[in-house]
Design a protein around this motif. Sequence first.
Motif, PDB file in Angstrom:
ATOM      1  N   PRO A  90      11.834  11.983  -6.328  1.00  0.00           N
ATOM      2  CA  PRO A  90      11.549  12.164  -4.734  1.00  0.00           C
ATOM      3  C   PRO A  90      11.908  10.840  -4.215  1.00  0.00           C
ATOM      4  CG  PRO A  90       9.983  13.566  -5.588  1.00  0.00           C
ATOM      5  CD  PRO A  90      10.540  13.029  -6.762  1.00  0.00           C
ATOM      6  N   GLY A  91      12.894  10.476  -3.462  1.00  0.00           N
ATOM      7  CA  GLY A  91      13.184   9.105  -3.002  1.00  0.00           C
ATOM      8  C   GLY A  91      13.905   8.089  -4.097  1.00  0.00           C
ATOM      9  N   TYR A 151       8.328  22.013  -8.121  1.00  0.00           N
ATOM     10  CA  TYR A 151       7.062  21.791  -8.410  1.00  0.00           C
ATOM     11  C   TYR A 151       6.291  21.316  -7.322  1.00  0.00           C
ATOM     12  CZ  TYR A 151       8.493  23.215 -13.001  1.00  0.00           C
ATOM     13  OH  TYR A 151       9.102  23.873 -14.064  1.00  0.00           O
ATOM     14  N   ILE A 152       6.889  21.003  -6.179  1.00  0.00           N
ATOM     15  CA  ILE A 152       6.190  20.740  -5.104  1.00  0.00           C
ATOM     16  C   ILE A 152       5.549  21.889  -4.626  1.00  0.00           C
ATOM     17  CG2 ILE A 152       6.571  19.973  -2.572  1.00  0.00           C
ATOM     18  CD1 ILE A 152       8.536  17.922  -3.632  1.00  0.00           C
ATOM     19  N   PRO A 153       4.140  21.961  -4.344  1.00  0.00           N
ATOM     20  CA  PRO A 153       3.699  23.227  -3.803  1.00  0.00           C
ATOM     21  C   PRO A 153       4.183  23.774  -2.602  1.00  0.00           C
ATOM     22  CG  PRO A 153       1.969  21.567  -4.299  1.00  0.00           C
ATOM     23  CD  PRO A 153       3.401  20.996  -4.329  1.00  0.00           C
ATOM     24  N   GLY A 154       4.383  25.106  -2.371  1.00  0.00           N
ATOM     25  CA  GLY A 154       4.855  25.965  -1.252  1.00  0.00           C
ATOM     26  C   GLY A 154       6.404  25.657  -0.952  1.00  0.00           C
ATOM     27  N   THR A 155       7.131  25.460  -2.042  1.00  0.00           N
ATOM     28  CA  THR A 155       8.522  25.549  -2.082  1.00  0.00           C
ATOM     29  C   THR A 155       9.206  26.688  -2.770  1.00  0.00           C
ATOM     30  OG1 THR A 155       8.477  22.908  -2.396  1.00  0.00           O
ATOM     31  CG2 THR A 155      10.769  24.299  -2.952  1.00  0.00           C
ATOM     32  N   VAL A 156       9.928  27.377  -1.784  1.00  0.00           N
ATOM     33  CA  VAL A 156      10.668  28.369  -2.309  1.00  0.00           C
ATOM     34  C   VAL A 156      12.057  28.034  -1.890  1.00  0.00           C
ATOM     35  CG1 VAL A 156      11.618  30.857  -2.225  1.00  0.00           C
ATOM     36  CG2 VAL A 156       9.056  30.157  -2.205  1.00  0.00           C
ATOM     37  N   PHE A 157      13.079  27.813  -3.115  1.00  0.00           N
ATOM     38  CA  PHE A 157      14.251  27.263  -2.625  1.00  0.00           C
ATOM     39  C   PHE A 157      15.113  28.418  -1.722  1.00  0.00           C
ATOM     40  CE2 PHE A 157      15.209  25.189  -6.944  1.00  0.00           C
ATOM     41  CZ  PHE A 157      14.534  24.311  -6.850  1.00  0.00           C
ATOM     42  N   ARG A 158      15.901  27.589  -0.859  1.00  0.00           N
ATOM     43  CA  ARG A 158      16.747  28.253  -0.026  1.00  0.00           C
ATOM     44  C   ARG A 158      15.950  29.418   0.794  1.00  0.00           C
ATOM     45  NH1 ARG A 158      21.549  30.346  -2.999  1.00  0.00           N
ATOM     46  NH2 ARG A 158      23.089  29.747  -1.292  1.00  0.00           N
ATOM     47  N   ASN A 159      14.730  28.946   1.248  1.00  0.00           N
ATOM     48  CA  ASN A 159      14.140  30.065   2.359  1.00  0.00           C
ATOM     49  C   ASN A 159      13.377  29.105   3.080  1.00  0.00           C
ATOM     50  OD1 ASN A 159      12.636  32.199   3.034  1.00  0.00           O
ATOM     51  ND2 ASN A 159      12.679  33.122   1.023  1.00  0.00           N
ATOM     52  N   ASP A 160      12.909  29.879   4.149  1.00  0.00           N
ATOM     53  CA  ASP A 160      12.040  29.062   5.065  1.00  0.00           C
ATOM     54  C   ASP A 160      10.773  28.682   4.869  1.00  0.00           C
ATOM     55  OD1 ASP A 160      11.952  28.646   7.967  1.00  0.00           O
ATOM     56  OD2 ASP A 160      10.934  30.351   8.467  1.00  0.00           O
ATOM     57  N   THR A 161      10.643  27.761   4.107  1.00  0.00           N
ATOM     58  CA  THR A 161       9.671  27.052   3.373  1.00  0.00           C
ATOM     59  C   THR A 161       9.687  25.403   3.772  1.00  0.00           C
ATOM     60  OG1 THR A 161      10.339  26.769   1.207  1.00  0.00           O
ATOM     61  CG2 THR A 161       9.227  28.743   1.753  1.00  0.00           C
ATOM     62  N   TYR A 173      12.432  20.496   4.396  1.00  0.00           N
ATOM     63  CA  TYR A 173      12.261  18.938   4.456  1.00  0.00           C
ATOM     64  C   TYR A 173      13.043  18.076   3.475  1.00  0.00           C
ATOM     65  CZ  TYR A 173      10.180  14.266   3.835  1.00  0.00           C
ATOM     66  OH  TYR A 173       9.955  12.963   3.819  1.00  0.00           O
ATOM     67  N   HIS A 174      13.172  18.362   2.368  1.00  0.00           N
ATOM     68  CA  HIS A 174      13.993  17.642   1.415  1.00  0.00           C
ATOM     69  C   HIS A 174      15.426  17.928   1.368  1.00  0.00           C
ATOM     70  CE1 HIS A 174      10.577  15.755  -0.910  1.00  0.00           C
ATOM     71  NE2 HIS A 174       9.895  16.897  -0.900  1.00  0.00           N
ATOM     72  N   MET A 175      15.750  19.135   1.615  1.00  0.00           N
ATOM     73  CA  MET A 175      17.004  19.421   1.757  1.00  0.00           C
ATOM     74  C   MET A 175      17.520  18.706   3.095  1.00  0.00           C
ATOM     75  SD  MET A 175      18.883  22.897   3.173  1.00  0.00           S
ATOM     76  CE  MET A 175      20.664  22.852   3.708  1.00  0.00           C
ATOM     77  N   GLN A 176      16.955  18.806   4.189  1.00  0.00           N
ATOM     78  CA  GLN A 176      17.462  17.998   5.308  1.00  0.00           C
ATOM     79  C   GLN A 176      17.311  16.517   4.978  1.00  0.00           C
ATOM     80  OE1 GLN A 176      15.430  18.651   8.983  1.00  0.00           O
ATOM     81  NE2 GLN A 176      16.768  17.641  10.057  1.00  0.00           N
ATOM     82  N   LYS A 177      16.503  15.841   4.349  1.00  0.00           N
ATOM     83  CA  LYS A 177      16.514  14.514   4.031  1.00  0.00           C
ATOM     84  C   LYS A 177      17.687  13.971   3.080  1.00  0.00           C
ATOM     85  CE  LYS A 177      13.667  11.134   1.697  1.00  0.00           C
ATOM     86  NZ  LYS A 177      12.330  10.971   0.707  1.00  0.00           N
ATOM     87  N   LEU A 192      19.946  30.339   9.606  1.00  0.00           N
ATOM     88  CA  LEU A 192      20.291  29.897  11.100  1.00  0.00           C
ATOM     89  C   LEU A 192      19.827  28.595  11.075  1.00  0.00           C
ATOM     90  CD1 LEU A 192      21.051  30.595  13.646  1.00  0.00           C
ATOM     91  CD2 LEU A 192      18.762  31.372  14.102  1.00  0.00           C
ATOM     92  N   TRP A 193      18.599  28.289  10.498  1.00  0.00           N
ATOM     93  CA  TRP A 193      18.116  26.585  10.410  1.00  0.00           C
ATOM     94  C   TRP A 193      19.125  25.690   9.970  1.00  0.00           C
ATOM     95  CZ3 TRP A 193      17.102  23.662   6.400  1.00  0.00           C
ATOM     96  CH2 TRP A 193      16.648  22.209   6.576  1.00  0.00           C
ATOM     97  N   ALA A 194      19.521  26.038   8.758  1.00  0.00           N
ATOM     98  CA  ALA A 194      20.654  25.430   8.027  1.00  0.00           C
ATOM     99  C   ALA A 194      21.854  25.078   8.848  1.00  0.00           C
ATOM    100  CB  ALA A 194      21.004  25.779   6.648  1.00  0.00           C
ATOM    101  N   ALA A 195      22.596  26.107   9.288  1.00  0.00           N
ATOM    102  CA  ALA A 195      23.593  25.885  10.034  1.00  0.00           C
ATOM    103  C   ALA A 195      23.388  24.987  11.609  1.00  0.00           C
ATOM    104  CB  ALA A 195      24.141  27.472  10.750  1.00  0.00           C
ATOM    105  N   LYS A 196      22.326  25.230  12.201  1.00  0.00           N
ATOM    106  CA  LYS A 196      21.931  24.265  13.253  1.00  0.00           C
ATOM    107  C   LYS A 196      21.561  23.054  12.962  1.00  0.00           C
ATOM    108  CE  LYS A 196      19.991  28.143  16.324  1.00  0.00           C
ATOM    109  NZ  LYS A 196      18.976  28.639  17.132  1.00  0.00           N
ATOM    110  N   MET A 197      20.916  22.852  11.758  1.00  0.00           N
ATOM    111  CA  MET A 197      20.734  21.495  11.303  1.00  0.00           C
ATOM    112  C   MET A 197      21.840  20.596  11.088  1.00  0.00           C
ATOM    113  SD  MET A 197      20.447  19.592   8.242  1.00  0.00           S
ATOM    114  CE  MET A 197      20.296  20.817   7.020  1.00  0.00           C
TER     115      MET A 197
END
Length: 747
Positions: free
Chosen positions: A87-88, A135-145, A150-154, A201-206
Motif C-alpha cells: 500500500p502506497g 487481506y485488508i479487512p472488509g474487502t471484496v474484489f470488484r464489489n461495493d465494499t 478506496y484503493h481502486m480509485q486511489k 455504476l460507481w466505477a463508471a461514474k468515478m
Amino acid sequence: MKPRTPIAPFALLIFFSSSITYCFAGNVTYDSRSLIINGRRELIISAAIHYPRSVPGMWPGLVQQAKEGGVNTIESYVFWNGHELSPGKYYFGGRFNLVKFIKIIQQARMYMILRIGPFVAAEYNYGGIPVWLHYIPGTVFRNDTEPFKYHMQKFMTLIVDMMKREKLFASQGGPIILAQVENEYGYYESFYGEGGKRYALWAAKMAVAQNIGVPWIMCQQFDTPDPVINTCNSFYCDQFTPHSPSMPKIWTENWPGWFKTFGGRDPHRPSEDIAFSVARFFQKGGSVHNYYMYHGGTNFGRTAGGPFITTSYDYEAPIDEYGLPRNPKWGHLKELHGAIKLCEHALLNGERSNLSLGSSQEADVYADSSGACAAFLANMDDKNDKTVVFRNVSYHLPAWSVSILPDCKKVVFNTANVRAQSSTVEMVPENLQPSEASPDNGSKGLKWQVFKEIAGIWGEADFVKSGFVDHINTTKDTTDYLWYTTSIIVNENEEFLKNGSRPVLLIESKGHALHAFANQELQGSASGNGTHPPFKYKNPISLKAGKNEIALLSMTVGLQNAGPFYEWVGAGITSVKITGFNSGTLDLSTYSWTYKIGLQGEHLGIYNPGYRNNINWVSTMEPPKNQPLTWYKAVVKQPPGDEPIGLDMLKMGKGLAWLNGEEIGRYWPRKSRKSSPHDECVQECDYRGKFNPDKCITGCGEPSQRWYHIPRSWFKPSENILVIFEEKGGDPTKITFSIRKISGFPK
C-alpha cells in the motif's frame, strides 16, 4: 459466363508505400459510426502489446513491427500488482515503466488505448490486483465494499494524474484516445448481486469524473451508463450492438490464438479465420478493432496466473513471443488492414445497405453522394465455395470468407486467399559455454556450483499448528512454496517392515502441486491440471522403524485471475493418510504440523548476483542429476549473434530460473494430456466454421513448454550468472540456450 474475380494485388503495396501518418489532436469524440479525432472520423486497428510481458529494449521494435503490419494503435492494460507492491509503495521502473512505453508509441506516431482497469484478468497473477488488498479487512474484489473502492480509485487516480502530468491524453496532444475502467465485469455481475450492480455504476461514474478529455470504455459490460461505451470481447463480434445507438461499435479483444497451460495442448487459430472475423466486424459497421494479443510476450518470474498458465504467453499472435513476425498470419493481416483502410471513407461516411446473395451469402455496401463506394461480399457457408453475382459481375467466394472491394468493383483481398509468404522458425541449440571472465575458463567444460535444500524445515519454524492451513493465506504469494512437516513413530513389529512391502501415502490437496518426502527422500509428486487444481496423491512411501519425518512441499503455479469471488479460491493440503499399518489407516490430518514459508535459497537471495550471504555452494564439473531440491549456478557466455534466445529445459523437472538476477520464470516441461475423450490433436486445421480454443490443437504428448525466453538485453558481454532451482530432479548438463532463427520471410 465463366466466374471471374477481379484482383488488384498491388493496391495494398501502393497504399502502404505512401502511407500512414497520424496527427495527435486536442479533441476525441464519437458518434454512432466511429471515433472522431480532430474533427475527422477514423478507423482504429489496434494491437495489444503488454509492456510487462516484454522488456524496454524490445518495445520500439514491437511497436514498429505492429505499425508495419498496418496497425495504427497500441493497446495495453495497466498492471496494478506490478506497480503498487504494497500500500502506497509504487514501482514504475524496468518492464513496468509505463510512461516510457507510451512515449515510444507516441514517437512512432501511433494512437494508444489505455485499459486502466485496474482489474485485468489477462491470465495474469491474481487478475492484476495486488494480493495484499485481499487481506485488508472488509474487502471484496470488484464489489461495493469501501476498502476495495478506496484503493481502486486511489490507484486509478494515480495513473490518470501521471498521464496528465506527462501530457499523454489526446486532449493534451498525446497518443491516448480511449481509456478503460474495469474489465469484463458483465460476465460476473450477476454473481455479485445488488452490490455488484452498485459497484459497476460507481466505477463508471468515478472514471468519468476523472475528466481526461477522451472517451471511457467498459469492456463487456452490458448496462454501461452513458457516456461510457460498452465493448465486445469474443472470437466473433460482428453482430455486437452497443448499448446506445449513439455509440460506435468497438471490439476490445479479438483473439488470434489462445493461451497455453502446463499440461495442456498447443492451440492454434488459422490466419484465414482471424481475417474472416475482422472483415466481418468492419463489414457490419465496426470501427474500433483490437487484437488480443498482437504480441503476447512472456510471463516473466511468477506473474503468470491461472493457475497453470505457462511462462510463455505467445498466444499464437501475429508477432511471436520473441518479437518476430509470425507468417503467414502477420503478413495476411497486414494485407487485410490495407484493404480495410482503402475503404475507410466509405465505411465511415457512406450509407450502408445489405443485399442477400444466397442462403448464406450477403453483401454490405457503403456508398455516399460523392461517389465513394466500398463493398464486402461474405460467404458464411462453412463447407462450400459459392459463386455470386454482385452488380452484374460474378465473384467466387471460398467457404467462410469475405471479399473486400474498396471501389465496389475489384476484389483487393479475400480472407481465405493467403498470399503472404510463410516463414519457418527453428530453435537452434547452443551449448552453455563458460564465460571468458570465469576463473574456470581454462578447464575443459562448464563448472557448476551446487546447493541442496533441506527437505522440510530449514532454520527456525515459522509456526506449528494442529491440522492444515491454507497455502495462499499463509504465503500471501510471496513465494510458490510452503512446507508442511510432521513426524510419526513406526513400531518395529509392523508387518510391512518384515515382508518388504510399503505403506501407501494418500494426500488430498486444493492445488496446485506437491512433492512428498520421507526422511529427506523424495517419494513422489502430484498436481492438478489447468482446469481443476484439486487433486489426489497416491504413492508407496518408504518408512523405517522408529521416528520418520514426513515433509510435504506444497506449490502454487500462479493464482486465479478471473471469475466471481476468485480471490477467495484457496490452495494447499487438506488431508494426509497412510494405509498399510497393522492397525489400519493412519490419519495425519489432525496431527501437529510444522510450517515453513519458502525455500532457504529464496530467503538468502542466492539467485541475485550481488547477494552477500554465506552459503555452502559445492563446485563441480559433474553436477548431480535427478536430485530434487537443488540449486545450480553457472557463469556462462552470451550466445553469439543478435537473434532472440530461449533456454531449453526439456531435460529438467520443474522449478525456477534466473539470469543475472532477472526472473526468467517458472519452467515445467510437463507433457500435454487429454482433458476429455474428444480432445484430439490435428495434422491440419480447417479454418472454416466457428472457432474455439479446442478446435485446432497440436502437441499431443509433447511438453507444453520447452523453451523459455531470455531477452537479449538481460545478457552482459562476458560474465552471465545462470541460476536454476530444480524441485524434483533433472539433468542440468542437458540445459542449452537455443537461438531462434526465422527463414522464408525477409526481416
